[in-house]
Design a protein around this motif. Sequence first.
Motif, PDB file in Angstrom:
ATOM      1  N   LYS A  95      16.083   3.629   5.416  1.00  0.00           N
ATOM      2  CA  LYS A  95      15.110   4.743   5.211  1.00  0.00           C
ATOM      3  C   LYS A  95      13.691   4.628   5.660  1.00  0.00           C
ATOM      4  O   LYS A  95      13.532   3.356   5.896  1.00  0.00           O
ATOM      5  CB  LYS A  95      15.098   5.145   3.606  1.00  0.00           C
ATOM      6  CG  LYS A  95      16.287   5.540   3.028  1.00  0.00           C
ATOM      7  CD  LYS A  95      16.231   7.293   3.414  1.00  0.00           C
ATOM      8  CE  LYS A  95      17.305   7.843   2.885  1.00  0.00           C
ATOM      9  NZ  LYS A  95      17.590   9.518   3.171  1.00  0.00           N
ATOM     10  N   LEU A  96      12.999   5.602   6.003  1.00  0.00           N
ATOM     11  CA  LEU A  96      11.705   5.633   6.696  1.00  0.00           C
ATOM     12  C   LEU A  96      10.671   6.097   6.023  1.00  0.00           C
ATOM     13  O   LEU A  96      10.713   7.087   5.332  1.00  0.00           O
ATOM     14  CB  LEU A  96      11.852   6.371   8.043  1.00  0.00           C
ATOM     15  CG  LEU A  96      12.785   5.738   9.142  1.00  0.00           C
ATOM     16  CD1 LEU A  96      13.143   7.060  10.116  1.00  0.00           C
ATOM     17  CD2 LEU A  96      12.074   4.678  10.064  1.00  0.00           C
ATOM     18  N   TRP A  97       9.397   5.316   6.067  1.00  0.00           N
ATOM     19  CA  TRP A  97       8.116   5.818   5.525  1.00  0.00           C
ATOM     20  C   TRP A  97       7.460   6.660   6.679  1.00  0.00           C
ATOM     21  O   TRP A  97       6.976   5.957   7.740  1.00  0.00           O
ATOM     22  CB  TRP A  97       7.320   4.870   5.009  1.00  0.00           C
ATOM     23  CG  TRP A  97       7.663   4.420   3.696  1.00  0.00           C
ATOM     24  CD1 TRP A  97       7.563   5.048   2.377  1.00  0.00           C
ATOM     25  CD2 TRP A  97       7.871   3.057   3.064  1.00  0.00           C
ATOM     26  NE1 TRP A  97       7.937   4.541   1.102  1.00  0.00           N
ATOM     27  CE2 TRP A  97       7.961   3.252   1.676  1.00  0.00           C
ATOM     28  CE3 TRP A  97       8.287   1.822   3.677  1.00  0.00           C
ATOM     29  CZ2 TRP A  97       8.442   1.860   1.050  1.00  0.00           C
ATOM     30  CZ3 TRP A  97       8.477   0.892   2.913  1.00  0.00           C
ATOM     31  CH2 TRP A  97       8.576   0.999   1.433  1.00  0.00           C
ATOM     32  N   ASP A  98       6.648   7.660   6.454  1.00  0.00           N
ATOM     33  CA  ASP A  98       5.825   8.313   7.292  1.00  0.00           C
ATOM     34  C   ASP A  98       4.400   7.887   7.029  1.00  0.00           C
ATOM     35  O   ASP A  98       3.869   8.368   6.160  1.00  0.00           O
ATOM     36  CB  ASP A  98       6.168   9.786   7.178  1.00  0.00           C
ATOM     37  CG  ASP A  98       5.161  10.603   8.117  1.00  0.00           C
ATOM     38  OD1 ASP A  98       4.508  10.169   8.684  1.00  0.00           O
ATOM     39  OD2 ASP A  98       5.739  11.887   8.224  1.00  0.00           O
ATOM     40  N   MET A  99       4.157   7.239   8.212  1.00  0.00           N
ATOM     41  CA  MET A  99       2.563   6.520   8.171  1.00  0.00           C
ATOM     42  C   MET A  99       1.471   7.633   8.151  1.00  0.00           C
ATOM     43  O   MET A  99       0.360   7.435   7.654  1.00  0.00           O
ATOM     44  CB  MET A  99       2.442   5.648   9.238  1.00  0.00           C
ATOM     45  CG  MET A  99       3.493   4.433   8.934  1.00  0.00           C
ATOM     46  SD  MET A  99       3.243   3.478   7.469  1.00  0.00           S
ATOM     47  CE  MET A  99       1.925   2.480   7.941  1.00  0.00           C
ATOM     48  N   LEU A 100       1.980   8.793   8.825  1.00  0.00           N
ATOM     49  CA  LEU A 100       0.920   9.831   9.231  1.00  0.00           C
ATOM     50  C   LEU A 100       0.811  10.512   7.602  1.00  0.00           C
ATOM     51  O   LEU A 100      -0.398  10.908   7.418  1.00  0.00           O
ATOM     52  CB  LEU A 100       1.452  10.709  10.054  1.00  0.00           C
ATOM     53  CG  LEU A 100       0.504  12.044  10.478  1.00  0.00           C
ATOM     54  CD1 LEU A 100      -1.072  11.404  10.923  1.00  0.00           C
ATOM     55  CD2 LEU A 100       1.162  13.076  11.469  1.00  0.00           C
ATOM     56  N   GLN A 101       1.825  10.773   7.019  1.00  0.00           N
ATOM     57  CA  GLN A 101       1.724  11.526   5.658  1.00  0.00           C
ATOM     58  C   GLN A 101       1.393  10.762   4.838  1.00  0.00           C
ATOM     59  O   GLN A 101       0.333  11.058   3.809  1.00  0.00           O
ATOM     60  CB  GLN A 101       3.085  11.886   5.333  1.00  0.00           C
ATOM     61  CG  GLN A 101       3.305  12.754   3.911  1.00  0.00           C
ATOM     62  CD  GLN A 101       4.676  12.838   3.613  1.00  0.00           C
ATOM     63  OE1 GLN A 101       5.523  11.860   3.182  1.00  0.00           O
ATOM     64  NE2 GLN A 101       4.956  14.125   3.635  1.00  0.00           N
ATOM     65  N   ALA A 102       1.233   9.181   4.845  1.00  0.00           N
ATOM     66  CA  ALA A 102       0.596   8.373   4.030  1.00  0.00           C
ATOM     67  C   ALA A 102      -0.932   8.043   4.274  1.00  0.00           C
ATOM     68  O   ALA A 102      -1.554   7.311   3.679  1.00  0.00           O
ATOM     69  CB  ALA A 102       1.392   7.141   4.138  1.00  0.00           C
ATOM     70  N   LYS A 103      -1.233   8.700   5.343  1.00  0.00           N
ATOM     71  CA  LYS A 103      -2.720   8.405   5.841  1.00  0.00           C
ATOM     72  C   LYS A 103      -3.179   7.079   6.038  1.00  0.00           C
ATOM     73  O   LYS A 103      -4.038   6.613   5.787  1.00  0.00           O
ATOM     74  CB  LYS A 103      -3.694   9.165   4.988  1.00  0.00           C
ATOM     75  CG  LYS A 103      -3.527  10.612   4.609  1.00  0.00           C
ATOM     76  CD  LYS A 103      -4.417  11.029   3.550  1.00  0.00           C
ATOM     77  CE  LYS A 103      -4.149  12.653   3.541  1.00  0.00           C
ATOM     78  NZ  LYS A 103      -5.221  13.307   2.305  1.00  0.00           N
ATOM     79  N   MET A 119       0.789  -1.181  -0.106  1.00  0.00           N
ATOM     80  CA  MET A 119      -0.036   0.017   0.036  1.00  0.00           C
ATOM     81  C   MET A 119       0.776   1.088  -0.082  1.00  0.00           C
ATOM     82  O   MET A 119       0.523   2.171  -0.804  1.00  0.00           O
ATOM     83  CB  MET A 119      -0.975  -0.137   1.145  1.00  0.00           C
ATOM     84  CG  MET A 119      -1.887   1.163   1.300  1.00  0.00           C
ATOM     85  SD  MET A 119      -3.162   1.056   2.774  1.00  0.00           S
ATOM     86  CE  MET A 119      -4.112  -0.067   2.066  1.00  0.00           C
ATOM     87  N   LEU A 120       2.011   1.289   0.785  1.00  0.00           N
ATOM     88  CA  LEU A 120       2.836   2.536   0.784  1.00  0.00           C
ATOM     89  C   LEU A 120       3.502   2.702  -0.680  1.00  0.00           C
ATOM     90  O   LEU A 120       3.558   3.895  -0.951  1.00  0.00           O
ATOM     91  CB  LEU A 120       4.071   1.932   1.716  1.00  0.00           C
ATOM     92  CG  LEU A 120       3.737   2.353   3.286  1.00  0.00           C
ATOM     93  CD1 LEU A 120       4.794   1.597   4.174  1.00  0.00           C
ATOM     94  CD2 LEU A 120       3.493   3.780   3.602  1.00  0.00           C
ATOM     95  N   ILE A 121       3.870   1.627  -1.331  1.00  0.00           N
ATOM     96  CA  ILE A 121       4.380   1.502  -2.806  1.00  0.00           C
ATOM     97  C   ILE A 121       3.038   2.199  -3.790  1.00  0.00           C
ATOM     98  O   ILE A 121       3.355   2.927  -4.681  1.00  0.00           O
ATOM     99  CB  ILE A 121       4.912   0.545  -3.218  1.00  0.00           C
ATOM    100  CG1 ILE A 121       6.051  -0.012  -2.264  1.00  0.00           C
ATOM    101  CG2 ILE A 121       5.285   0.374  -4.812  1.00  0.00           C
ATOM    102  CD1 ILE A 121       6.713  -1.258  -2.487  1.00  0.00           C
ATOM    103  N   ASP A 122       1.911   1.550  -3.521  1.00  0.00           N
ATOM    104  CA  ASP A 122       0.977   2.098  -4.298  1.00  0.00           C
ATOM    105  C   ASP A 122       0.632   3.375  -4.178  1.00  0.00           C
ATOM    106  O   ASP A 122      -0.093   4.161  -5.244  1.00  0.00           O
ATOM    107  CB  ASP A 122      -0.323   1.134  -4.230  1.00  0.00           C
ATOM    108  CG  ASP A 122      -0.085  -0.402  -4.631  1.00  0.00           C
ATOM    109  OD1 ASP A 122       0.806  -0.717  -5.288  1.00  0.00           O
ATOM    110  OD2 ASP A 122      -0.773  -1.101  -4.195  1.00  0.00           O
ATOM    111  N   ARG A 123       0.613   4.071  -2.946  1.00  0.00           N
ATOM    112  CA  ARG A 123       0.282   5.411  -2.820  1.00  0.00           C
ATOM    113  C   ARG A 123       1.357   6.344  -3.118  1.00  0.00           C
ATOM    114  O   ARG A 123       1.424   7.498  -2.792  1.00  0.00           O
ATOM    115  CB  ARG A 123      -0.190   5.509  -1.266  1.00  0.00           C
ATOM    116  CG  ARG A 123      -1.380   4.807  -1.143  1.00  0.00           C
ATOM    117  CD  ARG A 123      -2.010   5.196   0.250  1.00  0.00           C
ATOM    118  NE  ARG A 123      -3.257   4.436   0.639  1.00  0.00           N
ATOM    119  CZ  ARG A 123      -4.074   4.893   1.806  1.00  0.00           C
ATOM    120  NH1 ARG A 123      -3.684   5.656   2.771  1.00  0.00           N
ATOM    121  NH2 ARG A 123      -5.055   4.226   1.925  1.00  0.00           N
ATOM    122  N   ALA A 124       2.618   5.701  -3.479  1.00  0.00           N
ATOM    123  CA  ALA A 124       3.526   6.517  -3.848  1.00  0.00           C
ATOM    124  C   ALA A 124       4.076   7.312  -2.676  1.00  0.00           C
ATOM    125  O   ALA A 124       4.553   8.198  -2.618  1.00  0.00           O
ATOM    126  CB  ALA A 124       3.474   7.645  -4.865  1.00  0.00           C
TER     127      ALA A 124
END
Length: 248
Positions: free
Chosen positions: A194-202, A174-179
Motif C-alpha cells: 500500500k501507498l502513502w500520499d506524501m502530498l496529502q500528508a503535506k 511522521m506519517l503514522i503520527d499524522r494519521a
Amino acid sequence: MILTKQYRCIHSSSCQCTKGHLSEDVIFLVFQQLNWNPKLIATLSCVCKWFDDLAKRVLWKEFCKTRAPKMMLDLQSSGSHSVDGNWRALGKLLIYCSGCSGGRLFNSVQIPGHFVYRTRFSRTSGKSFLLPQCRTDILYVSDPCEHLDQGDEGDVGFFRGVFKSFLVSKVRKMLIDRAAKLHPTAVCPYCKAKLWDMLQAKMIPQSASCRLGAYEDCIEYYVCLNGHMLGICTLLPLSDSEEGSESE
C-alpha cells in the motif's frame, strides 16, 4: 519463448523441472557469467516456485549488488542481510520507470511504464525530498525519467527511490503520527504494498522541486509500506541560455 509460471510446483519427484536439474551453485555460476542479466533472471523465475524462490533469494540480490554496489552496501550497512520489500522489488526499481497508465495514480497523464538502460540514484538528492526534521533519514532518489511534450502537461518527469531502514525512519513515524491515509486502491508497482500520499500528508518540501528542476506546485509522490518511493513532476523549460549551450 513464453513460460507459464507453475505456482503449485513443490519440486516433488513428479515435477518435470527436477529431471536433469542443476544445483544452486551451478545456476549461480551461469548467471554470474551472464552478468546477472535481469531479463534472463525474470524468465527463470517463471519456470516454477523453486526457481522463483532462487531468483528472489539469490539472483536478484546479486543483480542489485552488481548494478549499484555502493548503494547496496549502504542499504545493508545496518547489519541486515536483506532489504525492505525483497531483492526482486529493488531490482525492478533500479531498472523500471513505473509511468502511469492505470488511472489510479497521477490521473493527469497516461504514460506506460518501461525499462530504462541506466539510472543514477543519489543519497544527496534524497535529502531534498525530506522535511528538515526528517533529514537524518537516508533516501536514495533517481534522476527524473523525462517524457517530453505531453500536451497540456508539458514536459513530465517520473522519479523513484528507496529508503534505508524505512521501518525505523522518521518519515514513517511522521506519517503514522499524522494519521496519513493509505491510497484506497493503488499499490506500489515494485512490491505491491500500500501507498502513502506524501502530498496529502503535506510532507513534500520546496527543495524537492528545486532538485528536480520542476514547477513547485506540480510535484507529487508516494511512499509504500516498504519504503519505495515513486513520483511525478512537471519539468521547467530550458532557459534560452541553456538551450544555446546545448546546441553548441
